[in-house]
Design a protein around this motif. Structure first.
Motif, PDB file in Angstrom:
ATOM      1  N   GLN A 158       0.472 -12.534  -4.453  1.00 20.70           N
ATOM      2  CA  GLN A 158       1.695 -12.019  -5.067  1.00 20.70           C
ATOM      3  C   GLN A 158       2.057 -10.578  -5.449  1.00 20.70           C
ATOM      4  O   GLN A 158       3.003  -9.928  -5.295  1.00 20.70           O
ATOM      5  N   MET A 159       0.954  -9.916  -6.140  1.00 16.71           N
ATOM      6  CA  MET A 159       0.824  -8.475  -6.380  1.00 16.71           C
ATOM      7  C   MET A 159       0.863  -7.562  -5.167  1.00 16.71           C
ATOM      8  O   MET A 159       1.657  -6.850  -5.271  1.00 16.71           O
ATOM      9  N   ALA A 160       0.302  -8.233  -4.217  1.00 13.91           N
ATOM     10  CA  ALA A 160       0.339  -7.190  -3.004  1.00 13.91           C
ATOM     11  C   ALA A 160       1.891  -7.329  -2.341  1.00 13.91           C
ATOM     12  O   ALA A 160       2.155  -6.410  -1.738  1.00 13.91           O
ATOM     13  N   ALA A 161       2.503  -8.429  -2.354  1.00 11.64           N
ATOM     14  CA  ALA A 161       3.935  -8.695  -1.939  1.00 11.64           C
ATOM     15  C   ALA A 161       4.724  -7.847  -2.838  1.00 11.64           C
ATOM     16  O   ALA A 161       5.711  -6.888  -2.304  1.00 11.64           O
ATOM     17  N   SER A 162       4.720  -7.697  -4.050  1.00  8.88           N
ATOM     18  CA  SER A 162       5.274  -6.834  -4.859  1.00  8.88           C
ATOM     19  C   SER A 162       5.225  -5.544  -4.659  1.00  8.88           C
ATOM     20  O   SER A 162       6.133  -4.714  -4.649  1.00  8.88           O
ATOM     21  N   TYR A 163       3.896  -4.970  -4.613  1.00  3.61           N
ATOM     22  CA  TYR A 163       3.502  -3.645  -4.179  1.00  3.61           C
ATOM     23  C   TYR A 163       4.160  -3.208  -3.011  1.00  3.61           C
ATOM     24  O   TYR A 163       4.677  -2.028  -2.846  1.00  3.61           O
ATOM     25  N   GLN A 164       3.973  -4.051  -2.019  1.00  3.98           N
ATOM     26  CA  GLN A 164       4.886  -3.689  -0.850  1.00  3.98           C
ATOM     27  C   GLN A 164       6.264  -3.512  -0.696  1.00  3.98           C
ATOM     28  O   GLN A 164       6.964  -2.401  -0.342  1.00  3.98           O
ATOM     29  N   PHE A 165       6.898  -4.285  -1.624  1.00  2.48           N
ATOM     30  CA  PHE A 165       8.370  -4.134  -1.804  1.00  2.48           C
ATOM     31  C   PHE A 165       8.673  -2.800  -2.539  1.00  2.48           C
ATOM     32  O   PHE A 165       9.507  -2.053  -2.427  1.00  2.48           O
ATOM     33  N   HIS A 166       7.793  -2.614  -3.458  1.00  2.00           N
ATOM     34  CA  HIS A 166       8.270  -1.329  -4.491  1.00  2.00           C
ATOM     35  C   HIS A 166       7.745  -0.008  -3.569  1.00  2.00           C
ATOM     36  O   HIS A 166       8.285   1.063  -4.157  1.00  2.00           O
ATOM     37  N   THR A 167       6.690  -0.114  -2.588  1.00  2.00           N
ATOM     38  CA  THR A 167       6.260   1.174  -2.163  1.00  2.00           C
ATOM     39  C   THR A 167       6.759   1.317  -0.677  1.00  2.00           C
ATOM     40  O   THR A 167       6.086   1.981   0.028  1.00  2.00           O
ATOM     41  N   ASP A 168       7.670   0.568  -0.305  1.00  2.00           N
ATOM     42  CA  ASP A 168       8.065   0.531   1.452  1.00  2.00           C
ATOM     43  C   ASP A 168       6.939   0.342   2.105  1.00  2.00           C
ATOM     44  O   ASP A 168       6.818   0.964   3.368  1.00  2.00           O
ATOM     45  N   GLY A 169       6.039  -0.522   2.073  1.00  2.00           N
ATOM     46  CA  GLY A 169       4.974  -1.012   2.638  1.00  2.00           C
ATOM     47  C   GLY A 169       3.667   0.055   2.723  1.00  2.00           C
ATOM     48  O   GLY A 169       3.180  -0.178   3.866  1.00  2.00           O
TER      49      GLY A 169
ATOM     50  N   SER B 175       1.825 -15.620   4.973  1.00  2.00           N
ATOM     51  CA  SER B 175       2.321 -15.997   6.136  1.00  2.00           C
ATOM     52  C   SER B 175       3.514 -17.165   5.798  1.00  2.00           C
ATOM     53  O   SER B 175       4.312 -17.518   6.750  1.00  2.00           O
ATOM     54  N   GLY B 176       3.893 -17.339   4.506  1.00  2.00           N
ATOM     55  CA  GLY B 176       4.866 -18.033   4.088  1.00  2.00           C
ATOM     56  C   GLY B 176       4.513 -19.642   3.755  1.00  2.00           C
ATOM     57  O   GLY B 176       5.566 -20.215   3.604  1.00  2.00           O
TER      58      GLY B 176
ATOM     59  N   GLN C  25       7.251 -12.594   0.688  1.00  2.00           N
ATOM     60  CA  GLN C  25       6.354 -12.143   1.505  1.00  2.00           C
ATOM     61  C   GLN C  25       5.918 -10.668   1.604  1.00  2.00           C
ATOM     62  O   GLN C  25       7.095 -10.027   1.705  1.00  2.00           O
ATOM     63  N   PRO C  26       4.862 -10.254   1.603  1.00  2.00           N
ATOM     64  CA  PRO C  26       4.986  -8.779   2.002  1.00  2.00           C
ATOM     65  C   PRO C  26       5.273  -8.385   3.236  1.00  2.00           C
ATOM     66  O   PRO C  26       5.132  -9.091   4.075  1.00  2.00           O
ATOM     67  N   ASP C  27       5.890  -7.165   3.266  1.00  2.00           N
ATOM     68  CA  ASP C  27       6.543  -6.884   4.651  1.00  2.00           C
ATOM     69  C   ASP C  27       6.137  -5.353   4.607  1.00  2.00           C
ATOM     70  O   ASP C  27       6.923  -4.419   4.018  1.00  2.00           O
ATOM     71  N   PRO C  28       5.302  -4.758   5.651  1.00  2.00           N
ATOM     72  CA  PRO C  28       4.408  -5.516   6.509  1.00  2.00           C
ATOM     73  C   PRO C  28       3.194  -6.249   5.764  1.00  2.00           C
ATOM     74  O   PRO C  28       3.052  -5.787   4.434  1.00  2.00           O
ATOM     75  N   VAL C  29       2.443  -7.098   6.040  1.00  3.70           N
ATOM     76  CA  VAL C  29       1.336  -7.741   5.604  1.00  3.70           C
ATOM     77  C   VAL C  29       0.367  -6.504   5.621  1.00  3.70           C
ATOM     78  O   VAL C  29       0.071  -5.756   6.544  1.00  3.70           O
ATOM     79  N   PRO C  30      -0.393  -6.358   4.407  1.00  2.00           N
ATOM     80  CA  PRO C  30      -0.857  -5.323   4.199  1.00  2.00           C
ATOM     81  C   PRO C  30      -2.576  -5.442   5.223  1.00  2.00           C
ATOM     82  O   PRO C  30      -2.866  -6.430   5.145  1.00  2.00           O
ATOM     83  N   ASP C  31      -2.998  -4.251   5.660  1.00  3.88           N
ATOM     84  CA  ASP C  31      -4.287  -4.644   6.255  1.00  3.88           C
ATOM     85  C   ASP C  31      -5.313  -4.706   5.198  1.00  3.88           C
ATOM     86  O   ASP C  31      -5.478  -4.175   4.169  1.00  3.88           O
TER      87      ASP C  31
END
Length: 211
Positions: free
Chosen positions: A16-27, A70-71, A91-97
């Protein structure tokens, strides 16, 4: 590149934290998974599993995280990880490496299934090549092709003798306060290797898991 320890957080919370981080930092997020190699350090975090146990838990943790990313709605019953009805609102977009290190058979099993980037220390070239070939083989069996990263520590000096002596003092001094360990992130060192004649020396020293 953000490091985190699977032993001290929930996989659902981490996903969840990774998904939020991706949203706020444009991936922009990349994740370095620190399984932990030095037992005394792990004890400070309240983690008393042995090394194989830590890698087993790490693999279960990443099974859940990958499923959530992956949802999927995740129900998971592992040896160390138990999740019921885990799900993400986004879901994180993109999925972080996922960056990952470890040389033991237990570590390579996790790397094969989950590492996007496999990390290793700056060891002798033939030893690194052998390790990376093993990773390629086990990952190929899972239909995956990881990338690779290497971490090097250097000590410079005016000439070889100073660089080698300084390295020995630092390496042996630290060893007095901890165990000399293997390449899965535990403390240890390689002997200093001089390069460039009178121009300097390069030492290779392992001081902890990349993280």
């Amino acid at each position: 590149l953000v490091a985190f320890r699977p032993g001290v957080t929930s996989p659902t919370l981490a996903a969840q934290m990774a998904a939020s981080y991706q949203f706020h930092t444009d991936g922009r997020l990349l994740l370095n998974v620190v399984t932990g190699g030095d037992s005394s350090e792990q004890h400070a975090y309240g983690d008393w599993l042995d090394k194989d146990g830590r890698y087993l838990r790490c693999g279960e943790f990443l099974d859940v995280v990958r499923g959530l990313w992956s949802g999927e709605v995740v129900d998971y019953e592992g040896t160390h990880i138990h999740v019921e009805g885990g799900a993400l609102g986004r879901q994180p977009d993109p999925v972080p490496d996922v960056y990952f290190a470890g040389s033991s058979p237990a570590a390579l099993d996790v790397a094969a299934r989950h590492a996007d980037v496999y990390l290793t220390w700056g060891e002798p070239p033939a030893q690194v090549a052998e390790k990376l070939n093993r990773v390629r083989e086990v990952a190929a069996a899972q239909g995956r092709t990881p990338r690779f990263g290497i971490r090097l520590h250097t000590k410079t000096a005016d000439h070889d003798a100073l660089g080698v002596d300084g390295h020995r003092q630092q390496a042996f001094g630290s060893e007095q306060h901890g165990e000399a360990c293997d390449g899965d992130g535990d403390r240890g060192y390689h002997e200093a290797q001089p390069l460039g004649g009178e121009q300097g020396a390069v030492s290779r020293r392992r001081v902890g898991q990349p993280g």
